[in-house]
Enzyme design. Sequence first.
Site, PDB file in Angstrom:
ATOM      1  N   PRO A  94       0.846  -1.096  -0.082  1.00  0.00           N
ATOM      2  CA  PRO A  94      -0.064  -0.066  -0.010  1.00  0.00           C
ATOM      3  C   PRO A  94       0.980   1.153   0.043  1.00  0.00           C
ATOM      4  CG  PRO A  94      -0.779  -1.757   1.787  1.00  0.00           C
ATOM      5  CD  PRO A  94       0.612  -2.076   0.959  1.00  0.00           C
ATOM      6  N   GLU A  95       0.455   2.292  -0.886  1.00  0.00           N
ATOM      7  CA  GLU A  95       1.428   3.346  -0.967  1.00  0.00           C
ATOM      8  C   GLU A  95       0.276   4.512  -0.376  1.00  0.00           C
ATOM      9  OE1 GLU A  95       3.109   3.845  -4.887  1.00  0.00           O
ATOM     10  OE2 GLU A  95       3.160   1.581  -5.096  1.00  0.00           O
TER      11      GLU A  95
END
Length: 273
Positions: A2-3
Amino acid sequence: MPELPEVETIRRDLLPALRGRSFTHAWVSPEAPRLVQAPSAADFARLLAGRRVEDISRRGKYLVFHLSGALYLVVHLRMTGALLHRPSDAPPDRYVRAILSLDDGSELRFSDLRKFGAFWLVAELSEVLGRLGPEPLDSGLTPSLLRDLTARRRAPVKSLLLDQRALAGIGNIYADEALFAAGLHPLRPASGLSDAEVERLHDAIRRVLLAALEDRGASFSDYVDASGREGRHQFRVRVFRRTGKPCYTCGREIERVKVAGRSTHFCPQCQPL
Ligand SMILES: [Zn+2]
């Protein structure tokens, strides 16, 4: 992993549901001994119980729960972590490594197949977040600040975008997408970019991150939001994991190279070296 758009989506989901609620109990699986980085797992459970959630913020890829009594719960999802907000009688989730119970009967479940996720319970945020670079969506990240960041690096611009000490929150997906949107080859040395190219990159980073936020993130592998639903941005990427497929702009095949050990996707025509 996840960014920024994925972590921010989770933050926006959790904030209205958790603000004002208090943690009543914390369980950490003995099979996840590295999950709680600080303090000890026993102290973590003891210190968390009774704390009210006053706010939830995000810094880079970290979620920060602001708790009563001036403590912060910091969470990094790493590769496969997910924070699921469930009623306590909801069916069990897979790979649950921790359950944080709340005073309304709901639970925050931390599911993590690969077990790289990390929690910290700290009084000083700088202990965890001290070395992060600026937020790419903050107005403080001006083209001239980005110029300063690039000017000092002879490393490929792709490496710069992945470096959390340079910019916080961008990972492999959005680095590739931003470089495509800016028309920049990922192997270009950061310090060799012209002022006009830095401005294009600045604009591309913002556009790419905002579009992904609108889509509630990208689910290429494990990412799900706080309700367990996938994002939609994987259907809107231009180059990421499109090796061998035609570029939407020019028709050339998307290519892949390794940069800083990461698979990097680009169009050789739209992003000349
Ligand atoms: Zn192209």
